[in-house]
Write a protein that holds these residues in place. Structure first.
Motif, PDB file in Angstrom:
ATOM      1  N   PRO A  41     -20.842   4.550 -46.819  1.00 13.55           N
ATOM      2  CA  PRO A  41     -22.204   4.720 -46.294  1.00 13.55           C
ATOM      3  C   PRO A  41     -22.220   4.584 -44.796  1.00 13.55           C
ATOM      4  CG  PRO A  41     -21.956   2.558 -47.264  1.00 13.55           C
ATOM      5  CD  PRO A  41     -20.700   3.305 -47.583  1.00 13.55           C
ATOM      6  N   VAL A  42     -23.143   5.320 -44.174  1.00 13.99           N
ATOM      7  CA  VAL A  42     -23.281   5.286 -42.718  1.00 13.99           C
ATOM      8  C   VAL A  42     -24.198   4.141 -42.356  1.00 13.99           C
ATOM      9  CG1 VAL A  42     -24.032   6.560 -40.693  1.00 13.99           C
ATOM     10  CG2 VAL A  42     -22.952   7.766 -42.594  1.00 13.99           C
ATOM     11  N   THR A  43     -23.674   3.239 -41.523  1.00 11.58           N
ATOM     12  CA  THR A  43     -24.465   2.093 -41.089  1.00 11.58           C
ATOM     13  C   THR A  43     -24.685   2.185 -39.599  1.00 11.58           C
ATOM     14  OG1 THR A  43     -22.470   0.776 -40.772  1.00 11.58           O
ATOM     15  CG2 THR A  43     -23.518   0.648 -42.928  1.00 11.58           C
ATOM     16  N   HIS A  44     -25.777   1.650 -39.160  1.00 12.71           N
ATOM     17  CA  HIS A  44     -26.126   1.667 -37.740  1.00 12.71           C
ATOM     18  C   HIS A  44     -26.210   0.247 -37.242  1.00 12.71           C
ATOM     19  CE1 HIS A  44     -27.076   5.982 -37.868  1.00 12.71           C
ATOM     20  NE2 HIS A  44     -27.604   5.717 -39.062  1.00 12.71           N
ATOM     21  N   PRO A  45     -25.547  -0.054 -36.150  1.00  7.31           N
ATOM     22  CA  PRO A  45     -25.606  -1.417 -35.617  1.00  7.31           C
ATOM     23  C   PRO A  45     -27.009  -1.789 -35.207  1.00  7.31           C
ATOM     24  CG  PRO A  45     -24.607   0.067 -34.031  1.00  7.31           C
ATOM     25  CD  PRO A  45     -24.764   0.862 -35.284  1.00  7.31           C
ATOM     26  N   ARG A  46     -27.284  -3.076 -35.331  1.00  5.94           N
ATOM     27  CA  ARG A  46     -28.600  -3.583 -34.969  1.00  5.94           C
ATOM     28  C   ARG A  46     -28.847  -3.348 -33.474  1.00  5.94           C
ATOM     29  NH1 ARG A  46     -29.927  -9.534 -36.812  1.00  5.94           N
ATOM     30  NH2 ARG A  46     -29.525  -8.466 -38.803  1.00  5.94           N
ATOM     31  N   GLY A  47     -30.032  -2.904 -33.141  1.00  3.43           N
ATOM     32  CA  GLY A  47     -30.373  -2.674 -31.738  1.00  3.43           C
ATOM     33  C   GLY A  47     -30.098  -1.267 -31.270  1.00  3.43           C
ATOM     34  N   SER A  48     -29.482  -0.376 -32.174  1.00  2.00           N
ATOM     35  CA  SER A  48     -29.192   0.989 -31.752  1.00  2.00           C
ATOM     36  C   SER A  48     -30.437   1.848 -31.923  1.00  2.00           C
ATOM     37  CB  SER A  48     -28.029   1.540 -32.575  1.00  2.00           C
ATOM     38  OG  SER A  48     -28.387   1.576 -33.940  1.00  2.00           O
ATOM     39  N   ALA A  49     -30.325   3.103 -31.481  1.00  2.00           N
ATOM     40  CA  ALA A  49     -31.457   4.033 -31.553  1.00  2.00           C
ATOM     41  C   ALA A  49     -31.763   4.352 -33.004  1.00  2.00           C
ATOM     42  CB  ALA A  49     -31.121   5.307 -30.790  1.00  2.00           C
ATOM     43  N   PRO A  50     -33.032   4.621 -33.376  1.00  2.00           N
ATOM     44  CA  PRO A  50     -33.395   4.957 -34.766  1.00  2.00           C
ATOM     45  C   PRO A  50     -32.710   6.230 -35.203  1.00  2.00           C
ATOM     46  CG  PRO A  50     -35.242   5.383 -33.271  1.00  2.00           C
ATOM     47  CD  PRO A  50     -34.211   4.656 -32.471  1.00  2.00           C
ATOM     48  N   ILE A  51     -32.460   6.323 -36.539  1.00  3.47           N
ATOM     49  CA  ILE A  51     -31.747   7.486 -37.066  1.00  3.47           C
ATOM     50  C   ILE A  51     -32.633   8.720 -36.961  1.00  3.47           C
ATOM     51  CG2 ILE A  51     -30.374   6.049 -38.613  1.00  3.47           C
ATOM     52  CD1 ILE A  51     -32.211   6.797 -40.873  1.00  3.47           C
ATOM     53  N   SER A  52     -31.949   9.867 -36.893  1.00  8.33           N
ATOM     54  CA  SER A  52     -32.678  11.128 -36.761  1.00  8.33           C
ATOM     55  C   SER A  52     -33.217  11.571 -38.115  1.00  8.33           C
ATOM     56  CB  SER A  52     -31.744  12.204 -36.198  1.00  8.33           C
ATOM     57  OG  SER A  52     -30.686  12.449 -37.096  1.00  8.33           O
ATOM     58  N   SER A  53     -34.038  12.626 -38.089  1.00  6.44           N
ATOM     59  CA  SER A  53     -34.610  13.148 -39.344  1.00  6.44           C
ATOM     60  C   SER A  53     -33.526  13.704 -40.246  1.00  6.44           C
ATOM     61  CB  SER A  53     -35.646  14.233 -39.018  1.00  6.44           C
ATOM     62  OG  SER A  53     -35.032  15.300 -38.292  1.00  6.44           O
ATOM     63  N   GLU A  54     -32.484  14.283 -39.651  1.00  5.72           N
ATOM     64  CA  GLU A  54     -31.386  14.800 -40.465  1.00  5.72           C
ATOM     65  C   GLU A  54     -30.679  13.668 -41.211  1.00  5.72           C
ATOM     66  OE1 GLU A  54     -30.512  17.846 -41.112  1.00  5.72           O
ATOM     67  OE2 GLU A  54     -32.129  18.683 -39.875  1.00  5.72           O
ATOM     68  N   ASP A  55     -30.498  12.561 -40.498  1.00 14.48           N
ATOM     69  CA  ASP A  55     -29.862  11.413 -41.158  1.00 14.48           C
ATOM     70  C   ASP A  55     -30.739  10.840 -42.255  1.00 14.48           C
ATOM     71  OD1 ASP A  55     -27.643  11.632 -39.550  1.00 14.48           O
ATOM     72  OD2 ASP A  55     -28.378  10.214 -38.034  1.00 14.48           O
ATOM     73  N   GLN A  56     -32.038  10.841 -42.022  1.00 18.82           N
ATOM     74  CA  GLN A  56     -32.951  10.355 -43.049  1.00 18.82           C
ATOM     75  C   GLN A  56     -32.884  11.223 -44.297  1.00 18.82           C
ATOM     76  OE1 GLN A  56     -36.818  10.094 -41.291  1.00 18.82           O
ATOM     77  NE2 GLN A  56     -36.351   8.219 -40.135  1.00 18.82           N
ATOM     78  N   LYS A  57     -32.848  12.553 -44.088  1.00 21.59           N
ATOM     79  CA  LYS A  57     -32.741  13.462 -45.226  1.00 21.59           C
ATOM     80  C   LYS A  57     -31.429  13.224 -45.980  1.00 21.59           C
ATOM     81  CE  LYS A  57     -35.554  17.165 -43.182  1.00 21.59           C
ATOM     82  NZ  LYS A  57     -35.554  18.573 -42.701  1.00 21.59           N
ATOM     83  N   ARG A  58     -30.360  13.019 -45.181  1.00 22.43           N
ATOM     84  CA  ARG A  58     -29.052  12.783 -45.814  1.00 22.43           C
ATOM     85  C   ARG A  58     -29.089  11.517 -46.680  1.00 22.43           C
ATOM     86  NH1 ARG A  58     -23.513  13.565 -45.025  1.00 22.43           N
ATOM     87  NH2 ARG A  58     -22.263  11.676 -45.304  1.00 22.43           N
ATOM     88  N   THR A  59     -29.718  10.472 -46.157  1.00 24.35           N
ATOM     89  CA  THR A  59     -29.818   9.218 -46.915  1.00 24.35           C
ATOM     90  C   THR A  59     -30.634   9.396 -48.179  1.00 24.35           C
ATOM     91  OG1 THR A  59     -29.654   7.959 -44.855  1.00 24.35           O
ATOM     92  CG2 THR A  59     -30.511   6.799 -46.777  1.00 24.35           C
ATOM     93  N   GLU A  60     -31.721  10.149 -48.084  1.00 22.53           N
ATOM     94  CA  GLU A  60     -32.562  10.385 -49.257  1.00 22.53           C
ATOM     95  C   GLU A  60     -31.788  11.159 -50.326  1.00 22.53           C
ATOM     96  OE1 GLU A  60     -36.029  12.330 -47.870  1.00 22.53           O
ATOM     97  OE2 GLU A  60     -36.814  10.573 -46.818  1.00 22.53           O
ATOM     98  N   VAL A  61     -30.998  12.182 -49.887  1.00 21.46           N
ATOM     99  CA  VAL A  61     -30.215  12.954 -50.851  1.00 21.46           C
ATOM    100  C   VAL A  61     -29.199  12.051 -51.557  1.00 21.46           C
ATOM    101  CG1 VAL A  61     -28.541  14.810 -51.095  1.00 21.46           C
ATOM    102  CG2 VAL A  61     -30.540  15.147 -49.653  1.00 21.46           C
ATOM    103  N   ILE A  62     -28.532  11.212 -50.799  1.00 16.94           N
ATOM    104  CA  ILE A  62     -27.544  10.293 -51.398  1.00 16.94           C
ATOM    105  C   ILE A  62     -28.220   9.349 -52.383  1.00 16.94           C
ATOM    106  CG2 ILE A  62     -25.944   8.396 -50.896  1.00 16.94           C
ATOM    107  CD1 ILE A  62     -25.287   9.813 -48.267  1.00 16.94           C
ATOM    108  N   SER A  63     -29.423   8.885 -52.026  1.00 17.48           N
ATOM    109  CA  SER A  63     -30.170   7.995 -52.916  1.00 17.48           C
ATOM    110  C   SER A  63     -30.552   8.700 -54.200  1.00 17.48           C
ATOM    111  CB  SER A  63     -31.410   7.470 -52.198  1.00 17.48           C
ATOM    112  OG  SER A  63     -32.170   6.653 -53.052  1.00 17.48           O
ATOM    113  N   LEU A  64     -30.985   9.974 -54.100  1.00 13.83           N
ATOM    114  CA  LEU A  64     -31.348  10.733 -55.297  1.00 13.83           C
ATOM    115  C   LEU A  64     -30.136  10.944 -56.203  1.00 13.83           C
ATOM    116  CD1 LEU A  64     -33.759  13.403 -53.726  1.00 13.83           C
ATOM    117  CD2 LEU A  64     -34.389  11.490 -55.220  1.00 13.83           C
ATOM    118  N   ILE A  65     -28.993  11.263 -55.568  1.00 10.49           N
ATOM    119  CA  ILE A  65     -27.769  11.438 -56.365  1.00 10.49           C
ATOM    120  C   ILE A  65     -27.404  10.133 -57.075  1.00 10.49           C
ATOM    121  CG2 ILE A  65     -25.284  11.885 -56.232  1.00 10.49           C
ATOM    122  CD1 ILE A  65     -25.882  13.803 -53.920  1.00 10.49           C
ATOM    123  N   SER A  66     -27.526   9.012 -56.357  1.00 13.41           N
ATOM    124  CA  SER A  66     -27.205   7.714 -56.952  1.00 13.41           C
ATOM    125  C   SER A  66     -28.117   7.405 -58.126  1.00 13.41           C
ATOM    126  CB  SER A  66     -27.305   6.620 -55.886  1.00 13.41           C
ATOM    127  OG  SER A  66     -27.061   5.350 -56.451  1.00 13.41           O
TER     128      SER A  66
END
Length: 286
Positions: free
Chosen positions: A218-243
């Motif tokens: 899984p792709v993790t983002h360090p605390r304090g970094s910039a918020p994830i982009s919309s593409e990353d959000q979509k990717r996370t949602e797809v992975i969640s649906l598959i799971s």
């Protein structure tokens, strides 16, 4: 000295010997006689049981002036001694001057002093030996404790390895029960399950997690970094649906999907071919 004096002389020696024999220690004796100012050893290392008989016979046959008896234990260590003067007592008028000691008395005193020095030397020597043996015993005890600790550690490690291999084998059986073949397992779990490397049909890409099953990190983002982009959000949602979908299927379908994912991981081009096959099948069905 009268016969009663001989009896008292032997009794004192027997009483002293009995203190040792009551402890289970054997006792023997040496006997010397003095006649005409000459000292002679007649008995050596005789058992204490023969003391009365031997000394009485010696007094009768040799008619000595003085009898000296020394007691020893089984180890040859001097225990005690006594002297019996058998010369008749002659009353003489008191003399104002000291006449000195005779040769027999001097010899007896010298011999007694020599025995005392010898006992003192033997005592010091035995004390040094006991100290050396005690030090060696302490070293051996420490070595035994060290070896016992090492043995316990090795047994604990061996038991942990046995349990780890046992649970790894159970994991392999569980994966096979849901349709995941042995050749789809990566090397670490395969080794724990006892699968020979020759059985593996193809080499999977090396992963850094060493978990034993190839999975996407899984792709993790360090605390304090910039918020994830919309593409990353979509990717996370797809992975969640598959799971979520994978949790809803039965074991047979889960094993088939895992096999498909493993094939795609080895050859990423298979994903497009599978999609193309699905589209053709849908067109054919319509």
């Amino acid at each position: 000295m009268s016969a009663s004096s001989i009896k008292y002389f032997l009794k004192s020696l027997n009483d002293r010997a009995k203190k040792e024999t009551d402890k289970g220690i054997g006792v023997c004796f040496n006997a010397f006689i003095v006649s005409d100012n000459r000292s002679q050893k007649l008995l050596e290392k005789e058992p204490i049981e023969n003391l009365n008989r031997k000394i009485n016979n010696l007094v009768k046959t040799e008619t000595p002036e003085i009898v000296k008896v020394d007691l020893f234990n089984d180890s040859g260590q001097w225990l005690d001694g006594n002297v019996c003067d058998l010369r008749p007592k002659i009353e003489a008028p008191p003399s104002p001057s000291f006449q000195g000691l005779g040769e027999a008395e001097i010899n007896a005193m010298v011999e007694r002093r020599f025995d005392e020095k010898r006992r003192e030397y033997e005592f010091v020597e035995m004390r040094e030996i006991v100290k050396e043996l005690s030090d060696e015993n302490d070293e051996l005890k420490a070595r035994i404790e060290e070896l016992e600790t090492q043995n316990n550690d090795m047994q604990d490690d061996l038991e942990k390895k046995k349990q780890f291999r046992y649970y790894a084998g159970m994991l392999g059986d569980i994966l096979e029960s849901i349709g995941i073949r042995k050749e789809k397992l990566s090397k670490p779990i395969a080794e724990l399950m006892g699968i020979d490397e020759k059985e593996v049909q193809k080499q999977l890409p090396e992963k850094s997690d060493q978990s034993g099953i190839v999975e996407e990190q899984p792709v993790t983002h360090p605390r304090g970094s910039a918020p994830i982009s919309s593409e990353d959000q979509k990717r996370t949602e797809v992975i969640s649906l598959i799971s979520q979908f994978l949790y809803s299927v039965d074991n047979q379908l889960l094993g088939e999907l895992f096999t498909i994912f493993s094939e795609i991981e080895s050859n990423r081009g298979l994903a497009a071919e599978i999609l193309e096959y699905i589209e053709k099948k849908k067109d054919f069905a319509s």
